[in-house]
Design an enzyme around this catalytic site. Structure first.
Site, mmCIF file in Angstrom:
data_model
loop_
_atom_site.group_PDB
_atom_site.id
_atom_site.type_symbol
_atom_site.label_atom_id
_atom_site.label_comp_id
_atom_site.label_asym_id
_atom_site.label_seq_id
_atom_site.Cartn_x
_atom_site.Cartn_y
_atom_site.Cartn_z
ATOM 1 N N MET A 30 65.401 14.662 -62.771
ATOM 2 C CA MET A 30 65.528 14.493 -64.223
ATOM 3 C C MET A 30 64.255 13.854 -64.782
ATOM 4 S SD MET A 30 69.472 13.792 -65.103
ATOM 5 C CE MET A 30 69.550 12.087 -64.656
ATOM 6 N N GLY A 31 63.187 13.883 -63.994
ATOM 7 C CA GLY A 31 61.901 13.385 -64.483
ATOM 8 C C GLY A 31 61.772 11.872 -64.430
ATOM 9 N N GLY A 36 60.379 7.525 -55.065
ATOM 10 C CA GLY A 36 61.499 8.222 -54.413
ATOM 11 C C GLY A 36 61.356 9.729 -54.596
ATOM 12 N N HIS A 37 61.058 10.131 -55.838
ATOM 13 C CA HIS A 37 60.829 11.558 -56.091
ATOM 14 C C HIS A 37 59.597 12.035 -55.311
ATOM 15 C CE1 HIS A 37 62.764 10.269 -60.056
ATOM 16 N NE2 HIS A 37 63.600 11.182 -59.597
HETATM 17 P P1 AMP Z 1 67.084 11.915 -60.529
HETATM 18 O O1 AMP Z 1 65.776 12.240 -61.168
HETATM 19 O O2 AMP Z 1 67.476 10.490 -60.625
HETATM 20 O O3 AMP Z 1 68.162 12.879 -60.906
HETATM 21 O O4 AMP Z 1 66.858 12.159 -58.963
HETATM 22 C C1 AMP Z 1 66.337 13.349 -58.468
HETATM 23 C C2 AMP Z 1 66.406 13.312 -56.961
HETATM 24 O O5 AMP Z 1 65.670 12.180 -56.485
HETATM 25 C C3 AMP Z 1 67.831 13.166 -56.409
HETATM 26 O O6 AMP Z 1 67.998 13.963 -55.262
HETATM 27 C C4 AMP Z 1 67.903 11.695 -56.072
HETATM 28 O O7 AMP Z 1 68.835 11.410 -55.041
HETATM 29 C C5 AMP Z 1 66.484 11.447 -55.591
HETATM 30 N N1 AMP Z 1 66.163 10.019 -55.691
HETATM 31 C C6 AMP Z 1 66.318 9.197 -56.751
HETATM 32 N N2 AMP Z 1 65.965 7.947 -56.434
HETATM 33 C C7 AMP Z 1 65.559 7.974 -55.143
HETATM 34 C C8 AMP Z 1 65.068 6.997 -54.237
HETATM 35 N N3 AMP Z 1 64.921 5.721 -54.583
HETATM 36 N N4 AMP Z 1 64.773 7.381 -52.976
HETATM 37 C C9 AMP Z 1 64.918 8.683 -52.597
HETATM 38 N N5 AMP Z 1 65.362 9.646 -53.401
HETATM 39 C C10 AMP Z 1 65.685 9.302 -54.654
#
Ligand code: AMP
Length: 295
Positions: A30-31, A36-37
């Site tokens: 979601m940007g 992590g991303h």
């Molecule tokens: P989001 O942008 O929050 O929807 O996350 C996109 C992807 O990044 C999803 O698969 C999340 O599980 C992963 N993600 C978010 N935060 C982390 C993190 N701290 N470590 C690893 N992956 C993450």
């Protein structure tokens, strides 16, 4: 790197790549990208010839009183980061591109979507499964990459891919944390310094549980109660539960093979989630992946 907003344009480009036999990987986000991303993109880069990162704040997975309209975004920064990682395509559709007038078909995740976060965020996982199914159908990647940080999401998507025979391999990577333990999240940007300090009780509680497990504790109630005792800095504790990491079934009594201790709570107006895996396996996160294409 190509920035693409339209599904037909994306399809034409991917068809050419697939025609050349290239292995396509997808990282859905979601940007407001963070490390992590980046870890997901790096994994995708190392295992695929062609990396697609989607950036889409999916309105369908936000409830009416949630933070859809204030979800953080910084497209310029996201683009720079994707460029640095050699991403080939950033797919950034507008909501109307994903949900055209008359859109009426949804993917229902069943009971797995009603537990943990699902009981606090009605319809959230139906929004997640619907958008991920659409992305997987549109891009038809060979591999798709997700974070353990959203353990429930990874379990639900694995189930969906299996149940709907979607021809994709799922890779789940460990949660990336700041040096002090806080799990990285786009929503951390909402925390004041004082709130961020209090938020650390979540990772502290999870790490304590991990070391108790390593020290031989196997009784679910003992693990949960000790964790709850450390979560007092939260303004609201929504849940602190032990679940089977693959089925999300609640664990009572003795802890089984691959169990997630999952926490959700609020600091001020910011909702945070985190989890650890309790398992005797060397690399428990790897067991969350779906290796090979479902039959
Ligand atoms: P989001 O942008 O929050 O929807 O996350 C996109 C992807 O990044 C999803 O698969 C999340 O599980 C992963 N993600 C978010 N935060 C982390 C993190 N701290 N470590 C690893 N992956 C993450």
């Amino acid at each position: 790197m190509r920035l693409i907003r339209s599904i037909p344009e994306l399809r034409v480009l991917l068809k050419t790549m697939k025609g050349r036999g290239e292995r396509v990987g997808l990282v859905p986000t979601m940007g407001y990208l963070h490390s992590g991303h980046e870890a997901l993109i790096r994994q995708c880069r190392s295992r695929c010839d062609y990396v697609v990162v989607s950036v889409f704040i999916n309105p369908l997975q936000f409830g009416p009183n949630e933070d859809f309209h204030r979800y953080p975004h910084d497209l310029d920064r996201d683009q720079t980061l994707c460029l640095e990682h050699g991403v080939e395509i950033m797919f950034m559709p507008e909501p109307k591109e994903m949900y055209s007038t008359g859109f009426s078909t949804f993917v229902d995740p069943g009971s797995m979507g009603n537990v943990l976060c699902g009981s606090y965020r009605q319809g959230h996982f139906r929004g997640v499964t619907t958008v991920v199914a659409k992305l997987l159908n549109t891009i038809q990647p060979d591999l798709a990459f997700f974070g353990q940080k959203d353990l429930q999401q990874s379990a639900i998507i694995r189930r969906m891919v299996w149940d709907l025979n979607i021809p994709v391999e799922l890779v789940v990577i460990p949660t990336v944390r700041d040096d002090d333990g806080l799990a990285l999240s786009s929503r951390n940007s909402f925390l004041s310094p004082e709130e961020r300090c209090r938020a650390l009780c979540i990772s502290k509680a999870l790490f304590e549980a991990e070391s108790a497990f390593r020290g031989g504790v196997r009784l679910a109630s003992e693990i949960i109660n000790s964790a709850k005792n450390l979560l007092t800095e939260l303004d609201e504790l929504q849940y602190c539960e032990l679940v089977d990491a693959l089925t999300l079934d609640s664990i009572e009594g003795q802890i089984g093979r691959l169990v997630g201790l999952c926490v959700a709570g609020k600091i001020g107006n910011t909702r945070l989630i985190d989890n650890v895996l309790l398992s005797e396996a060397d690399d428990p996160t790897r067991q969350l992946s779906l290796v090979g294409i479902p039959e």
